[in-house]
Design an enzyme around this catalytic site. Sequence first.
Site, PDB file in Angstrom:
ATOM      1  N   CYS A   2     -20.632  31.576  47.438  1.00 20.82           N
ATOM      2  CA  CYS A   2     -19.725  30.686  48.175  1.00 20.82           C
ATOM      3  C   CYS A   2     -20.317  30.358  49.545  1.00 20.82           C
ATOM      4  CB  CYS A   2     -18.339  31.261  48.379  1.00 20.82           C
ATOM      5  SG  CYS A   2     -17.468  31.590  46.858  1.00 20.82           S
ATOM      6  N   ARG A  27     -25.275  28.322  47.492  1.00 18.85           N
ATOM      7  CA  ARG A  27     -24.510  29.572  47.369  1.00 18.85           C
ATOM      8  C   ARG A  27     -23.400  29.462  46.333  1.00 18.85           C
ATOM      9  NH1 ARG A  27     -25.483  32.969  51.980  1.00 18.85           N
ATOM     10  NH2 ARG A  27     -23.686  34.165  51.360  1.00 18.85           N
ATOM     11  N   TRP A  74     -18.371  29.556  44.322  1.00 16.63           N
ATOM     12  CA  TRP A  74     -18.893  30.200  43.115  1.00 16.63           C
ATOM     13  C   TRP A  74     -17.706  30.995  42.580  1.00 16.63           C
ATOM     14  CZ3 TRP A  74     -19.581  35.084  40.993  1.00 16.63           C
ATOM     15  CH2 TRP A  74     -20.467  35.162  39.916  1.00 16.63           C
ATOM     16  N   ASN A 100     -15.206  34.128  50.839  1.00 15.73           N
ATOM     17  CA  ASN A 100     -16.323  34.523  49.993  1.00 15.73           C
ATOM     18  C   ASN A 100     -16.149  36.006  49.706  1.00 15.73           C
ATOM     19  OD1 ASN A 100     -18.791  35.008  48.780  1.00 15.73           O
ATOM     20  ND2 ASN A 100     -19.925  35.084  50.720  1.00 15.73           N
ATOM     21  N   GLY A 101     -16.138  36.380  48.434  1.00 21.76           N
ATOM     22  CA  GLY A 101     -15.978  37.797  48.091  1.00 21.76           C
ATOM     23  C   GLY A 101     -14.888  37.980  47.052  1.00 21.76           C
ATOM     24  N   GLU A 484     -40.716  38.590  35.175  1.00 20.98           N
ATOM     25  CA  GLU A 484     -40.351  37.577  36.160  1.00 20.98           C
ATOM     26  C   GLU A 484     -40.508  36.167  35.563  1.00 20.98           C
ATOM     27  OE1 GLU A 484     -38.753  37.385  38.710  1.00 20.98           O
ATOM     28  OE2 GLU A 484     -39.361  35.543  39.718  1.00 20.98           O
ATOM     29  N   LYS A 488     -37.406  33.590  35.247  1.00 19.20           N
ATOM     30  CA  LYS A 488     -37.467  32.264  35.860  1.00 19.20           C
ATOM     31  C   LYS A 488     -37.128  31.198  34.831  1.00 19.20           C
ATOM     32  CE  LYS A 488     -37.536  32.807  39.024  1.00 19.20           C
ATOM     33  NZ  LYS A 488     -37.442  33.730  40.126  1.00 19.20           N
ATOM     34  N   GLU A 491     -33.340  31.379  33.661  1.00 18.63           N
ATOM     35  CA  GLU A 491     -32.292  31.044  34.639  1.00 18.63           C
ATOM     36  C   GLU A 491     -32.240  29.556  34.950  1.00 18.63           C
ATOM     37  OE1 GLU A 491     -32.384  32.612  38.681  1.00 18.63           O
ATOM     38  OE2 GLU A 491     -34.553  32.745  38.615  1.00 18.63           O
ATOM     39  N   HIS A 507     -42.824  47.786  18.445  1.00 18.87           N
ATOM     40  CA  HIS A 507     -41.677  48.678  18.244  1.00 18.87           C
ATOM     41  C   HIS A 507     -40.380  47.892  18.043  1.00 18.87           C
ATOM     42  CE1 HIS A 507     -44.284  52.040  19.063  1.00 18.87           C
ATOM     43  NE2 HIS A 507     -44.742  51.351  20.102  1.00 18.87           N
ATOM     44  N   LYS A 606     -27.169  31.754  44.875  1.00 21.18           N
ATOM     45  CA  LYS A 606     -28.371  32.300  45.502  1.00 21.18           C
ATOM     46  C   LYS A 606     -28.188  33.736  45.978  1.00 21.18           C
ATOM     47  CE  LYS A 606     -32.526  31.843  47.222  1.00 21.18           C
ATOM     48  NZ  LYS A 606     -33.620  31.849  46.239  1.00 21.18           N
TER      49      LYS A 606
HETATM   50  O1  M6R Z   1     -31.333  38.362  47.586  1.00 22.70           O
HETATM   51  P1  M6R Z   1     -31.868  39.278  46.528  1.00 22.70           P
HETATM   52  O2  M6R Z   1     -33.349  39.332  46.515  1.00 22.70           O
HETATM   53  O3  M6R Z   1     -31.279  40.638  46.559  1.00 22.70           O
HETATM   54  O4  M6R Z   1     -31.411  38.618  45.174  1.00 22.70           O
HETATM   55  C1  M6R Z   1     -31.575  39.306  43.964  1.00 22.70           C
HETATM   56  C2  M6R Z   1     -31.340  38.413  42.781  1.00 22.70           C
HETATM   57  O5  M6R Z   1     -30.033  37.930  42.788  1.00 22.70           O
HETATM   58  C3  M6R Z   1     -32.307  37.240  42.744  1.00 22.70           C
HETATM   59  O6  M6R Z   1     -33.629  37.658  42.789  1.00 22.70           O
HETATM   60  C4  M6R Z   1     -32.080  36.414  41.463  1.00 22.70           C
HETATM   61  O7  M6R Z   1     -32.458  37.170  40.357  1.00 22.70           O
HETATM   62  C5  M6R Z   1     -32.830  35.097  41.537  1.00 22.70           C
HETATM   63  N1  M6R Z   1     -31.981  34.034  41.098  1.00 22.70           N
HETATM   64  C6  M6R Z   1     -34.017  35.048  40.693  1.00 22.70           C
HETATM   65  O8  M6R Z   1     -34.671  33.830  40.751  1.00 22.70           O
END
Ligand code: M6R
Length: 611
Positions: A2, A27, A74, A100-101, A484, A488, A491, A507, A606
């Site tokens: 948010c 956000r 969000w 937010n929260g 990773e 990527k 997501e 396995h 984010k």
């Molecule tokens: O702010 P942070 O690094 O703690 O965030 C962690 C994850 O939320 C963040 O890396 C998320 O997985 C990203 N969207 C990945 O691209």
Amino acid sequence: MCGIVGYTGREEALPILLDGMRRLEYRGYDSAGVALLSGEGIEVSRKAGPLDALVQELEGHPPSGTAGIGHTRWATHGAPTDSNAHPHSDCSGRIAVVHNGIIENHEHLRRQLERQGHRFNSETDTEVVAHLLEAKVAERSCTLREAALAVASELEGAFALVCVSSAEPDVIVAVRQDPPIIIGLTADAGFVASGIPALLPYTREVMPLDNRQVAEIRPGSARVFSFSGDKVSVDKVTVEWDEAAAERGGFEDFMLKEIFEQPDAARDTMRSRFDESGGVVLDEVHWSDETLRRITKVVVVACGTSFHSGMAAKHAIEHWTRLPVELDLASEFRYRDPVLDDRSLVVAIAQSGETADTLAALRFAKKMGASVVAVTNVVGSSITREADAVLFTHAGPEIGVAATKTFTCQLIALNLLALYLAQARASMPADKLAETIEAMQALPDQIEETLLLQDDVHRAAKRYAMATDILFIGRGVGVAVALEGALKLKEISYLHAEGYAAGELKHGAIALIEQGVPVVGIVTGQALYEKMLANIAEVRARGAETILVARRGDERVRAIANELFEVPTTKPLLSPVLDSIPLQMFAYFVAKERGLSPDKPRNLAKSVTVE
Ligand code: M6R
């Protein structure tokens, strides 16, 4: 999660709020809304969907006022509809709140308020705050700030709240319990936001509220109080980021811009961290060599992409320092009863510095007596205020939801930390340390060369954009790159992807391979090179098509690749910095080929400020 923005001053508030909301839309983008204060009262406008839907709605009849609050959502409680969009109002329409929260005791509070005759218009947890404020103001004939202080003590959970009342038309009240709230002031205006980018056009001197604080913001001034009602002073933090850094700067998407910012981000992260005698200097890590020598183990905690940088760092720390490293998902860490003491060093990694689980892990580690070093990109963020030492990645603001430049900068910062520990503990021969530092210093130029793969990667992305499943495999540090790369891709392109340790395929996961399934393999490692080639042979034998990341000029890999991304050669433990870049571009181009917006993937935000 948010985006929150507030403004009080002399200008028309709406354009300022919308600009701030645009800067914070990463956000959350389920709905957007504003509340404007004028002599007439409060006008609330809200709309489900992205900010543009609200902007369109307001065209031709913009609400007017010189103070107001805005929110991009969000969704947690209640679907992303117009009526659940923030701001939320009390029964009289004289108070408006954005949040937010999560307010954990909202159901109980709502039942109480309903019994007292309050009428609710949404399914959100937030709306209870508007009605509680209404009740407090009526009961006590008090100011909004006094009411907010009283309400804060009744709320359970995590909340950054920003509220306004038509009775005090130039006042904004902000309340912080966990998620961030940042205040900015100019001579004749006051600003409040949940993220620094919203404040950059007006000031780079920001005042982050501490936990359990309430601020009363007026044009040009702010007073801050603890939850117990005592007036407190708040330190100003100077932010290095400039306004342009938070703009797209001619790129189609923030994600692409941020991928291409990596050479500079890497240079900035390494700047001033090597001394003339060839050592690593980390002024922020103020522990003595003696203290660093007392450490008996390292524990790395993080979420998402930051977890993957921690996974790669585990290899470097263990190899260079000979200290055992445990790696934990921050969301699991405190629930597994970990063994920690005052000789444990906990490395908490969070780009945003606000991830709720990583903060909780940090607090748990401190309670157990461990020393905590945070690796983060955001000055003034919560993690910087709670950790014993902070190592900043100087990547600049990252707006795209997918972490890119902050991942490579985390890898660099963590390698610096590993070398720093090795230096203090004398666990690495001087010539090896010097060679590694030299290799690190070459990385920014090598990242530039790696970015030249753009066309090759785009071609591969076109070829495989409509696949239904993609496997990513690697060995050693390549496992972190594979995980990773898969994260990527899934997501931002919503394509099912799995990251695997290549040796594990047999396995179970190899059952997924059939004719034409794309497999991305990281084959830059030297130690397990032959084994990795064998794993690739196994998937090829079962019909897989291979997209391989290899060292430049590797003819054996070329011979078995359907698509090949050749990266410059570096030391094996540093190679994730380069290997991950074509995979970031691959995810980006696949998303574009699938007609998706890489900057705002569905269901994500984010900064994850709730558990
Ligand atoms: O702010 P942070 O690094 O703690 O965030 C962690 C994850 O939320 C963040 O890396 C998320 O997985 C990203 N969207 C990945 O691209």
